[in-house]
Design an enzyme around this catalytic site. Structure first.
Site, PDB file in Angstrom:
ATOM      1  N   LYS A   1      -6.222   0.477   7.817  1.00 10.68           N
ATOM      2  CA  LYS A   1      -6.618   1.578   6.924  1.00 10.68           C
ATOM      3  C   LYS A   1      -8.277   1.336   6.525  1.00 10.68           C
ATOM      4  O   LYS A   1      -8.391   0.358   5.972  1.00 10.68           O
ATOM      5  CB  LYS A   1      -5.647   1.811   5.799  1.00 10.68           C
TER       6      LYS A   1
ATOM      7  N   LYS B   1      -8.297  12.297  -7.919  1.00  7.56           N
ATOM      8  CA  LYS B   1      -7.569  11.123  -8.734  1.00  7.56           C
ATOM      9  C   LYS B   1      -8.062  11.246 -10.238  1.00  7.56           C
ATOM     10  O   LYS B   1      -9.240  11.762 -10.291  1.00  7.56           O
ATOM     11  CB  LYS B   1      -7.754   9.686  -8.049  1.00  7.56           C
TER      12      LYS B   1
ATOM     13  N   ASP C   1     -10.193   0.803  -0.827  1.00  3.80           N
ATOM     14  CA  ASP C   1      -9.254   1.428   0.171  1.00  3.80           C
ATOM     15  C   ASP C   1      -9.361   1.204   1.794  1.00  3.80           C
ATOM     16  O   ASP C   1      -8.712   1.877   2.420  1.00  3.80           O
ATOM     17  CB  ASP C   1      -9.180   2.921  -0.286  1.00  3.80           C
TER      18      ASP C   1
ATOM     19  N   ASP D   1      -3.995  13.112  -1.355  1.00  2.00           N
ATOM     20  CA  ASP D   1      -4.200  11.748  -1.803  1.00  2.00           C
ATOM     21  C   ASP D   1      -3.603  10.811  -0.994  1.00  2.00           C
ATOM     22  O   ASP D   1      -3.631   9.425  -1.009  1.00  2.00           O
ATOM     23  CB  ASP D   1      -4.166  11.593  -3.330  1.00  2.00           C
TER      24      ASP D   1
ATOM     25  N   GLU E   1      -3.414   9.865   1.862  1.00  2.00           N
ATOM     26  CA  GLU E   1      -4.483  10.111   3.055  1.00  2.00           C
ATOM     27  C   GLU E   1      -4.141   8.890   4.227  1.00  2.00           C
ATOM     28  O   GLU E   1      -4.683   9.233   5.323  1.00  2.00           O
ATOM     29  CB  GLU E   1      -6.032  10.206   2.462  1.00  2.00           C
TER      30      GLU E   1
ATOM     31  N   ARG F   1      -1.691   7.276   5.330  1.00  2.00           N
ATOM     32  CA  ARG F   1      -0.795   7.432   6.273  1.00  2.00           C
ATOM     33  C   ARG F   1      -1.350   8.370   7.295  1.00  2.00           C
ATOM     34  O   ARG F   1      -0.918   8.357   8.423  1.00  2.00           O
ATOM     35  CB  ARG F   1       0.712   7.736   5.523  1.00  2.00           C
TER      36      ARG F   1
HETATM   37  N1  BES Z   1      -5.307   4.393  -1.608  1.00  4.02           N
HETATM   38  C1  BES Z   1      -4.235   4.778  -2.758  1.00  4.02           C
HETATM   39  C2  BES Z   1      -3.150   3.590  -2.879  1.00  4.02           C
HETATM   40  C3  BES Z   1      -3.674   2.554  -3.941  1.00  4.02           C
HETATM   41  C4  BES Z   1      -3.559   2.685  -5.189  1.00  4.02           C
HETATM   42  C5  BES Z   1      -4.257   1.414  -3.503  1.00  4.02           C
HETATM   43  C6  BES Z   1      -3.776   1.954  -6.006  1.00  4.02           C
HETATM   44  C7  BES Z   1      -4.650   0.687  -4.211  1.00  4.02           C
HETATM   45  C8  BES Z   1      -4.560   0.676  -5.627  1.00  4.02           C
HETATM   46  C9  BES Z   1      -3.355   5.738  -1.688  1.00  4.02           C
HETATM   47  O1  BES Z   1      -4.322   6.619  -0.739  1.00  4.02           O
HETATM   48  C10 BES Z   1      -2.747   6.922  -2.687  1.00  4.02           C
HETATM   49  O2  BES Z   1      -3.692   7.512  -3.353  1.00  4.02           O
HETATM   50  N2  BES Z   1      -1.539   6.656  -2.535  1.00  4.02           N
HETATM   51  C11 BES Z   1      -0.949   7.804  -3.411  1.00  4.02           C
HETATM   52  C12 BES Z   1       0.199   8.433  -2.833  1.00  4.02           C
HETATM   53  C13 BES Z   1       1.029   9.528  -3.410  1.00  4.02           C
HETATM   54  C14 BES Z   1      -0.087  10.827  -3.596  1.00  4.02           C
HETATM   55  C15 BES Z   1       2.172   9.893  -2.741  1.00  4.02           C
HETATM   56  C16 BES Z   1      -0.407   6.966  -4.810  1.00  4.02           C
HETATM   57  O3  BES Z   1       0.002   5.776  -4.491  1.00  4.02           O
HETATM   58  O4  BES Z   1      -0.337   7.282  -5.827  1.00  4.02           O
HETATM   59 ZN    ZN Z   2      -5.837   5.594  -0.154  1.00  2.00          ZN
HETATM   60 MN    MN Z   3      -5.072   8.158  -1.707  1.00  2.00          MN
END
Ligand code: BES
Ligand code: ZN
Ligand code: MN
Length: 489
Positions: A254, A266, A277, A336, A338, A340
């Site tokens: 990713k 966010k 990321d 968010d 994204e 996946r």
């Molecule tokens: N890049 C984030 C995940 C992340 C969070 C990485 C904290 C490093 C530190 C990912 O894209 C994301 O935003 N995931 C969401 C998923 C949710 C919307 C289902 C999350 O983890 O809140």
């Molecule tokens: Zn992300």
């Molecule tokens: Mn995200």
């Protein structure tokens, strides 16, 4: 940017110890046995080493840790350190000793009298890895770290042993530099260019631009990037060091160069951390670099999906439906989630094009994995016990935390959509697992696959055994070992 510090192995010369400038160190066994260099240093320091090892203090010093003797009179060195290490240390002990020496060394020169202690190359790796510093954006002239010289019985043998390990260190540093780099510098274009530069190392590198991605039908990946001025790209890096025609191992990363969350924005607090990321892509790049530098006898292909997740007039909306390269439609409930979407298309492309013997994806995919495992372990998900066990074994041997998590139909059911083949989120419960289930929908059943959720381990806020705070390079060592132990020879 200062690269890895230079390490040379030289013949032991006891007479040189008195004149050695900078920092000086010697290895002493945990039960206090001095080797010839130790005895010479003991005399030069008028018995300071003997007093140390006979004191209660030495008994509390763990293997790999050191004690500084301060500023010895009558010697050129500015400080002397005794490092506790058995004559036949484990890999972990040897690397830890190297890390202790890195902290002791600072930016000064270091001379280490290693005597006939084993695993001195591993010690050197620990020393190099822990000496890493990201100084690119410090305007004060970054001090070029002075070199280290390690005195051993057979310098040529030690240097030969250290060579492949220094290739690993370069791979780890490449990953760390990418992950530490801010997003205004490391755009999708800059990222792709840094990977393309690895062609000089013998890697075959292709950059697929948006037009090509659209032709391939990568609607899931392109939807994520459409709100950004930085063009989405997929980079394909091939290392063909194995038998011609043998199916490769595929590594998929990713590469979200910045994740604002998109329209599902966010919160401001901590959003700056989302420069990391692209950590999965960073690890894939670091592994490919290490494999090329050490001339690995294996076929490995690394693919990185590069996008920026931004809000804007052209950004993807919650509720949009996109069509993946596989053909499945996805209702984007949360922009968010994204990562996946990016991985789904790159993983499908990797399988269609390369028919890999196995596929491992790496992603800073979910915050939920940090809730589950903290910063000590990456989440491991797999459809294949043999490949998964091989990876867990490699990670353990390299001291990189990894913990297997479950998959199952009940989790997958959470992804049902009213209007499309699936939605991109499964609710709050088991967020890391439903994310993995989403990915598994893009894995052909016959393809052995591992998903590594590295959100907690790619970049951390306190120093670790072998890295200062910030990017760790987690996974480069484990994946290199997995290749070495299972895909070579
Ligand atoms: N890049 C984030 C995940 C992340 C969070 C990485 C904290 C490093 C530190 C990912 O894209 C994301 O935003 N995931 C969401 C998923 C949710 C919307 C289902 C999350 O983890 O809140
Ligand atoms: Zn992300
Ligand atoms: Mn995200």
């Amino acid at each position: 940017m200062p690269g890895p510090i230079a390490i040379s192995f030289i013949e032991t010369d006891l007479d040189a110890l008195k004149e050695a400038t900078g920092k000086l160190a010697v290895l002493v066994t945990p039960d206090g046995k001095l080797d010839p260099a130790g005895r010479r240093l003991d005399r030069l320091t008028r018995g300071a080493l003997t007093r140390l090892v006979e004191s209660d203090r030495w008994g509390k010093v763990k293997a790999g840790e050191g004690v500084s003797l301060g500023y010895p009179a009558g010697m050129a060195a500015s400080a002397v350190m005794a490092v506790s290490l058995p004559r036949r240390p484990t890999v972990e002990e040897a690397r830890k000793a190297g890390a202790s020496l890195a902290k002791f060394k600072g930016t000064e020169a270091l001379t280490l009298a290693a005597g006939s202690t084993g695993r001195v190359a591993e010690l050197a790796l620990g020393l190099v890895l822990r000496s890493y510093d990201f100084t690119t954006h410090k305007t004060a002239e970054a001090e070029e770290a002075a070199p280290a010289a390690i005195m051993v019985g057979k310098p040529e043998d030690a240097a030969a042993e250290a060579r492949p390990l220094m290739a690993l260190a370069e791979g780890v540093f490449f990953t760390r530099d990418l992950v530490n780099e801010p997003s205004n510098v490391l755009t999708t274009t800059e990222f792709a260019e840094r990977l393309a530069a690895m062609q000089a190392l013998g890697l075959e590198v292709e950059i697929l631009e948006e037009e090509a991605l659209a032709k391939l039908g990568m609607g899931a990946l392109l939807g994520v990037g459409q709100g950004s001025d930085s063009p989405s790209k997929v980079v394909v890096m091939q290392w063909n060091g194995g038998k011609a025609g043998e199916p490769p191992l595929a590594l998929v990363g990713k590469g979200v160069v910045f994740d604002t969350g998109g329209i599902s924005l966010k919160p401001a607090g901590g959003m700056e951390d989302m420069t990391m990321d692209m950590g999965g892509g960073g690890v894939v790049a670091g592994v490919m670099r290490a494999l090329a530098l050490r001339g690995a006898k294996a076929n490995v292909v690394g693919l990185v999906g590069l996008v920026e997740n931004m809000p804007g007039p052209n950004a993807q909306r919650p509720g949009d439906v996109v069509t993946s390269m596989k053909g499945d439609t996805i209702e984007v409930i949360n922009t968010d989630a994204e990562g996946r979407l990016v991985l789904a298309d790159v993983m499908w492309y990797a399988q269609e094009r390369f028919k890999p013997a196995g596929m491992i994806d790496l992603a800073t995919l979910t915050g939920a994995i940090i809730i589950a495992l903290g910063h000590e372990n990456a989440g491991v998900f797999s459809n294949n016990d043999a490949l998964c066990d091989a990876f867990l074994k490699a990670a353990k041997a390299e001291g990189e935390g990894a913990w297997r998590m479950p998959l199952g139909q009940a989790y997958d059911d959470k992804l049902k959509s009213r209007i499309a083949d699936m939605k991109n989120v499964g609710g709050r419960d088991a967020g890391s697992i439903t994310a993995a289930q989403f990915l598994q929908r893009f894995v052909k059943p016959e393809c052995p696959w591992i998903h590594l959720d590295i959100a907690g381990v790619a970049s951390v806020k306190s120093d670790t055994a072998l890295a200062p705070k910030g990017a760790t390079g987690w996974g480069v060592l484990a994946l290199d070992r997995l290749v070495r132990d299972n895909f070579e020879g």
